[in-house]
Design a protein around this motif. Sequence first.
Motif, short mmCIF file in Angstrom:
data_model
loop_
_atom_site.label_atom_id
_atom_site.label_comp_id
_atom_site.label_asym_id
_atom_site.label_seq_id
_atom_site.Cartn_x
_atom_site.Cartn_y
_atom_site.Cartn_z
N ASN A 132 0.83 -1.22 0.00
CA ASN A 132 0.00 0.00 0.00
C ASN A 132 0.86 1.27 0.00
O ASN A 132 0.41 2.33 0.44
CB ASN A 132 -0.93 0.02 1.21
CG ASN A 132 -2.00 -1.04 1.11
OD1 ASN A 132 -2.64 -1.19 0.08
ND2 ASN A 132 -2.19 -1.80 2.18
N LYS B 215 -0.37 4.72 -1.09
CA LYS B 215 -1.37 5.41 -0.28
C LYS B 215 -0.75 6.40 0.70
O LYS B 215 -1.39 7.36 1.11
CB LYS B 215 -2.21 4.40 0.49
CG LYS B 215 -3.09 3.52 -0.38
CD LYS B 215 -3.93 2.59 0.48
CE LYS B 215 -4.82 1.71 -0.38
NZ LYS B 215 -5.66 0.79 0.44
N TRP B 216 0.49 6.12 1.13
CA TRP B 216 1.12 7.01 2.13
C TRP B 216 2.61 7.22 1.85
O TRP B 216 3.42 7.39 2.75
CB TRP B 216 0.92 6.46 3.54
CG TRP B 216 1.06 4.96 3.68
CD1 TRP B 216 2.19 4.22 3.55
CD2 TRP B 216 0.01 4.04 3.98
NE1 TRP B 216 1.93 2.89 3.76
CE2 TRP B 216 0.59 2.74 4.03
CE3 TRP B 216 -1.36 4.16 4.23
CZ2 TRP B 216 -0.17 1.60 4.31
CZ3 TRP B 216 -2.10 3.02 4.50
CH2 TRP B 216 -1.52 1.76 4.54
N THR C 240 -4.69 7.76 6.02
CA THR C 240 -5.45 8.29 4.89
C THR C 240 -4.86 9.65 4.53
O THR C 240 -3.90 10.11 5.15
CB THR C 240 -6.93 8.45 5.24
OG1 THR C 240 -7.06 9.43 6.29
CG2 THR C 240 -7.53 7.13 5.71
#
Length: 570
Positions: free
Chosen positions: A56, A59-60, A257
């Motif tokens: 992921n 995403k960050w 997020t």
Amino acid sequence: MARTNLVTKNIQKLLLVRKYSNLSTQNLWTRENIVNSPFNDIQLPSLNVTEYIWQNLDKWANKPATICGITNRSYTYNELYKYSRKFAVKLRTQWDISEGDVTCIMMSNNPEYAIVTLGSLEAGAAVTTINPLYTVHEVQRQLLLSNPKIVNGRPETVGVIKEACKNANMNLPIIVVKNTHENLPSGTICFHELIDDANVDFSVLNTIDKNIDDIALIPYSSGTTGMPKGVELVHRTLVINFLQQDAEGIRHYQHATDSHQESLLAVLPMYHMYGLGIILLQKLTTGAKIVILPKFERKTFLHAIKEHKTSLLHLVPPLASFLGSHPSVEDEYLSHIHTYICGAAPLPKQDIFQVLEKSKPNVDFLQVYGLTETSSLATTVPPGSKNYTSVGVALPSTKLRIVDSDDRNLGPNAVGELLIKGPQIMKGYRNNPEATKAVITDDGWFRSGDLASIDHAGVVTICDRIKELIKVKGFQVAPAELESVLKEHPDILDAAVIGVPDSKLGEVPKAFVVLKDGCKQDSINVKKFVEDRVASYKRLSDVEFMKSLPRNPSGKILKKVLRENCAKFC
């Protein structure tokens, strides 16, 4: 919008509280008195540790990943990815590290710990960790047991590493992580020069054979008794444990997020699986910001909590006691924390209440239970619970049972040894099949060595320790290790070590010594002999000289007798 989110979170928490309080309605106990997890089984992963962490990344990527709580030196997730892969290439090309090799880390906590660990795994190697407080004697023994091809250290650990390598007759390269103002020790390699190299051929990494059943970590643990043993944790078991902690109904954090990122403090040592597995590696899979301190110091600890608005705080009992009782810990330091997680040893309820009094309303205080041999975690208290004395319920895909001394399964609320079965159990102890067989049954149950009970709802309470390990302020001390050191003394014939209560440290080691005929010694000299050979927290508090040690017919030392006599006269 903010109020709507708050209401939604409160409703979710209320539902979790109800779910946990109603576990007794579920049929967790089988007819054979085996206890199942109340949560759905997890799907077994097909990714190794680094693949799972980076899945992921987009995403960050630009969020902070690791940051020094003292200097503010930091790395984003994208930098962590880039530098760990560069380090992996260097390990493969400059030192011929390949699949099955071992790299060693002997450092205090720092932001680069993640790069060294992940880079080693990217290179196909397994990682073993050494306590940076260890003496030459202790480091030499672990180097011989783990047989690494390279060692990663800090300037302050290089002297011990070099002497240990010399004594072990091992000529190992030493890579040093240093701050900008520190000098590079002679004969070592600068870590930052390796990862700052712009000319790196990443295609080298495409040739690595990545198998999820390969060994990833080899932390050393004393197991249920005895000398430290290398715990072999494969990629699959580690990723499974990451997933178990992230399961619905257990997760006590939010994934990062665009508008949110959890902030947590990593002061617990990363050479231990609590610090490395639960705090560092598992939280990297969630996009959290990990603020790292090399050790606990009151001012830097409190400053980091306040400065970085810590939202999730992992504790051991001494840290919880400090937060609750020390007058310098004011409410403002804890104002952003929504969850405390405490492990390593049972915590008195009074200490928990003192922390809660200083915290914001509806904060969670969760006790967890696990061992190095369970890839960190076996049970957890779900968020929202007010049951402060238990360690919760079994993680998904995990089974528990309580047995008597004859291995017969016991029913609800009975006290016996806790056995654990699940996909997170270690492969075994490195090069030690006898020790492995002693703790893992033929049908895959791991013997924890802890006395516990499980109620009708599947909630576990740890009662006491079967194992002889002494816990000094959260550190594990193996009596057998100290007994071995004592017997190296030329005047000592026999020795036994037990833990005795201490108001500040919880427990401290006390030795009972039998001298050889004609020899004379005093407690000061014996304590000094041990002090020179072990880390400070393993030092003896007292030495009592005896004519002989109490033993049973088979020759085993009756430590129960020593404890009883000590209780009478101490």
